[in-house]
Enzyme design. Structure first.
Site, PDB file in Angstrom:
ATOM      1  N   ASP C  66       0.857  -1.184   0.000  1.00 48.21           N
ATOM      2  CA  ASP C  66       0.000   0.000   0.000  1.00 48.21           C
ATOM      3  C   ASP C  66       0.890   1.230   0.000  1.00 48.21           C
ATOM      4  OD1 ASP C  66       0.896   0.292   2.654  1.00 48.21           O
ATOM      5  OD2 ASP C  66      -0.994  -0.365   3.513  1.00 48.21           O
ATOM      6  N   ASP C 129      -8.971  -2.823  14.197  1.00 47.19           N
ATOM      7  CA  ASP C 129     -10.292  -2.865  13.561  1.00 47.19           C
ATOM      8  C   ASP C 129     -10.411  -4.008  12.548  1.00 47.19           C
ATOM      9  OD1 ASP C 129      -8.531  -1.978  11.669  1.00 47.19           O
ATOM     10  OD2 ASP C 129      -9.694  -0.223  11.065  1.00 47.19           O
ATOM     11  N   HIS C 131      -8.390  -4.433   9.914  1.00 53.63           N
ATOM     12  CA  HIS C 131      -7.897  -4.134   8.560  1.00 53.63           C
ATOM     13  C   HIS C 131      -6.563  -4.845   8.303  1.00 53.63           C
ATOM     14  CE1 HIS C 131      -5.245  -0.848  10.239  1.00 53.63           C
ATOM     15  NE2 HIS C 131      -4.491  -1.219   9.219  1.00 53.63           N
TER      16      HIS C 131
END
Lengths: 242, 242, 242, 242
Positions: C66, C129, C131
Site C-alpha cells: 500500500d 479494527d 484491517h
C-alpha cells in the site's frame, strides 16, 4: 523415476501429450524445451489441433536444447527448422513465445534460462548409443553446461548430419551447440520417451544400469523428477526387472 | 547452485539455521535429513533454544542418512547417538518425529522415504576426501541407492571409526549403511556446508571441477536445487572463479 | 492455517525473521511484499545485520502493498519512506531490487506482479479494527484487486495519517492505494503477525470467527498457506479454542 | 484465474482431461477430488480408456467432496454411486485408491486430507444458482470446513434429490455432507468447468462479479490457482469483459 509403459507408439505419444498439455494449462509462465526428430512426430500431430488458435496457451515459452546451424543459410538451424515444420508452424505459435538457441547466443543460454525462471520441463528422446540432446558418448562430461561441440573431424557425425541438409556435406558446420548434462539436470521435470525394439537395449542400460559418461543419458537416473515413457517394444528387455 | 560465503563459522551456522528454521515453519509435513559430526555443532546450538518446546514444529520429521552400528550395543548407532547428543535430546524432539536408519531397515529406506513424500532437504558436510554421507572415494557408484558398505577389511576406516567408540576396535562393525548418490539426489533441496582452510581445496574440486566418482560429492553439482554455504576460509581457493 | 504462538515480541520477531531469511535463501528470484509500521521494527533490526552486504540476497525483490503519497513531496510516500528507514536503507538494498507501488503505477500493480511470477510471500500486520494492508472495514470488498481509496471525506483516517507527516493535514492526500483482498490472496504464502493485548480480541474474531467484509482480514482464513505468528498476549483470547 | 474458452462441450471436456491426466502422471502421490453429475460425463468417457489397466496411475487417490446418503441402503451414497458408475467402475480403480466421504467420517474429512498431504486438485461444476459442492445460497458460510447440511425441512432440495433415487422421497436423508468453502480453498489447484447457455449468467456473476455468500462460488475468485473452463455458450455473457 516414474516408468510408464504403453502398448504402442500411438499410446506412448498420447501419454506424452497429456503431460505437456496438462503443464501448459497452468496459469503462470511455463518454459518448455522440446525435442525434434522422429520420436515426437505423432505427439505433435496430437498436440497441434489442441494448441492452434488457443490464446490461453500464450503463457507457454518454447526452447530448443540443441542446434546444428546450416552453413550458408540465414534462417533456423536443423533443429529449429524441424520443430517449426512439426509443431511451431502448424500450431501457429507466436514468435514471442520462441526462444531459439543458436550460434549467436549459446554462451548465454544457461543465464537466460535462469533469468526466465528455469525450464519447467524438457522432453527428450534417447539415441541408440545412449546420447541425449547433443551429448554423445566420447565427448560428454557430466559437469558441462551449454557448450559447443567441435565436429570438424567427426566424419561419421558429419555424414549423419548431412542427411538433414539434402546430403550436402558442405552445409554441415564445424561445430554445433547443445545444453550439457548440468543444464538439463537443472530443469524441474525431465521426460524421456522411446519406442521400438531398436531402443530396448539402450533403455535398459541407460536407466537400469551404471551411471557413466560412456552412456550419457544414464545421468538422468539421478534427476529427482524423471518420467520415462516407453512402448512395449522399447520396454521389452526390462521384463524381469520390474 | 546457490553459493553463500559468510565471514566465519558463526555466520555460516546462522545462515544454515535460517534455511532450516524457515522450511520447518511450513504448515505441511516437512522431512529433513541432517548431519552429525563437527561442522553442525554451532548450528544445533543456535537451533535448540528456538525449537525446544515448540508444538508448532511437530510437523517436522527427522531422518539420518547414514549409520554405523556399535557392536555389542542395543541402542542407537554412532550417527544417531551423535545427533541425539547434539540436537534431538537438547531440543526435546519427540520419538514419533524420529525415523532412524539402521541395520534392521536400510533396505527399505528409499521406499519409506518415497511413501512419506520424499525428503524436503538434506543438510550435509563434505569430507576432505570429497565424501558425502557414507559415500567415500573408492567404493561410491553414482547409481547407488541406500546400501551397505563392507568395511571388514578397510583398516583405515575402522581405526577412524574406533575413535567414536572409545578407541575400541571390537565395537566397530563389519558394515555400515548410507544413502547413496541416487537417494540423496532425490531430495528437493540439498544444503552442503563447510568451514575452515582444510576444506578449501576439496570445495573447489568438488563444486567447481569435474564430476567424477573419485570425488563423490562432485555429483551434487547436478542437483537442480543445491545451496553451498562456506566460511571465507573454505571459500579461499574460489577467489578468482566467482 | 499454521498457528505459531511465542512468548513475547522478541521471540515472535525472531520466528518471522527465520521464515523470511529461509525463503530469501532460495536460488531463484524471490518476490516479497513486506509491511511498514510498528509491529515489524524488531524484525527488521534482526534482519539488517544478516542481509546488509550479502550479494547472495540479490535474488530478492521487494514490493510494498500500500502507499499513501505525501502532498507536495517528490519522493517516497509514507509507506516506502518508513520501509526505507527501517530496512531498505540500513540493509543497503539496491534500487533494482525495489518495486515501489505509488500513485503513478497502482493500476498496473497486479499485472506487473503476475509478469514477475507473483508474490512468494506477503508479511502483514493486523489493525485493531481488523484491517490488513489498506483494506479497512467500511470500504473493503473481497473481490477487489489493487485499488485507490478516496479519503477526501474520511476525517478520522486523515487525522490518523497526519500523524505520519508531522501532524500536517495539508500533506495528507485525497486518495491512497492498496492491494485488495484478491491481490493479496494471489500470493503463495501469507504471513500475519501480531503482538500485545490490544490485538487479542481482533485476532480471535478475524482468524477464528466468521468470514465477513466487516472484518477484512477474516478473508485470509481461506488462503491455502497462511501462517499466523502471535505473542502470548495477542493469543490470550484463544486459550480455550486450541 | 486462468480462463479457458473452448468451442463446445467436447473440446471443454478434452481440456479438463488433459489437466487431470497431466497431473496424474506425476510420480508422487496425487490427491484428487472430482465431481459427479452431468457436466463431467464426456470427461470420464475420455479418461476411462486412458486410465483403465494402467499401474502407473496407482499413485492417484480419489476423494468425493460431498455425499448424500441413501436412506435404507448399505452401500455408497448418491455421489459415490454416480462417480462409480461414470468412472471408478469402468476405469477399474482399486478400492485402496478410493477415500469416500460419508455419514460416518465427514467430521474427520479435513484432518484426513491434511494428513494425506492435502488435495492437489478439485474438479467442480457450478449450479445455476451459484452453488459449488453442496454449498448452496442460503446456508453457505465462507468460513465453513466440511459440514452437515440439515435438509429435513428443505422441500425443494428434497424433491430434487429424490430424482436421484427413483423418485422415492423416503430414501432422501435428513442431512447430507459437503466440504465447505474453507476446505475447498485449501486445495492447491481448483478447476471449475461449465457448459451451455443455462450457465452463462451465473458464470458471469460468480467469476466476474461481487464476492458474496449469496453466490457461494464467487469465493473461488480468491483462490491463488483457479482454472475456469467454459464452452462458448457458457462464456457468451463475458464477451465484452475479456
Amino acid at each position: 523415476m516414474k516408468l510408464i509403459v504403453e502398448k504402442d507408439y500411438e499410446a506412448m505419444s498420447q501419454v506424452a501429450a497429456n503431460i505437456l498439455l496438462g503443464l501448459m494449462s497452468e496459469s503462470r509462465r511455463v518454459n518448455l524445451a522440446i525435442t525434434a526428430g522422429n520420436t515426437p512426430k505423432r505427439l505433435y500431430e496430437i498436440m497441434v489441433p489442441q494448441v492452434k488458435g488457443r490464446p490461453y496457451f500464450e503463457n507457454v515459452h518454447y526452447y530448443n536444447f540443441d542446434e546444428i546451424p546450416i552453413v550458408g543459410s540465414q534462417g533456423y538451424g536443423i533443429t529449429m527448422r524441424n520443430l517449426n515444420d512439426l509443431y511451431f508452424g502448424p500450431a501457429n505459435i507466436k514468435k514471442e513465445q520462441l526462444h531459439p538457441l543458436d550460434e549467436t547466443n549459446w554462451q548465454t543460454q544457461d543465464a537466460r534460462l535462469k533469468e526466465a525462471g528455469g525450464l519447467d520441463l524438457i522432453l527428450m528422446g534417447i539415441g541408440a548409443d545412449g546420447h541425449f540432446c547433443g551429448n554423445m558418448p566420447g565427448w560428454t562430461k557430466f559437469g558441462s553446461e551449454t557448450y559447443a561441440v567441435d565436429i570438424s573431424d567427426a566424419d561419421e557425425a558429419r555424414e549423419s548430419l548431412a542427411a538433414e541438409v539434402d546430403g550436402n556435406l558442405s552445409k554441415v558446420p564445424n561445430e554445433f551447440y547443445t545444453m550439457g548434462p548440468k543444464s538439463v539436470m537443472a530443469a524441474k521435470h525431465l521426460v524421456m520417451f522411446a519406442n521400438g525394439k531398436k531402443k530396448a537395449a539402450i533403455v535398459k542400460k541407460a536407466f537400469f544400469g551404471e551411471v557413466t559418461e560412456d552412456i550419457p543419458s544414464s545421468i538422468l537416473q539421478l534427476h529427482p523428477n524423471l518420467t520415462l515413457i516407453l512402448d512395449q517394444e522399447a520396454a521389452s528387455e526390462l521384463t524381469n526387472q520390474n
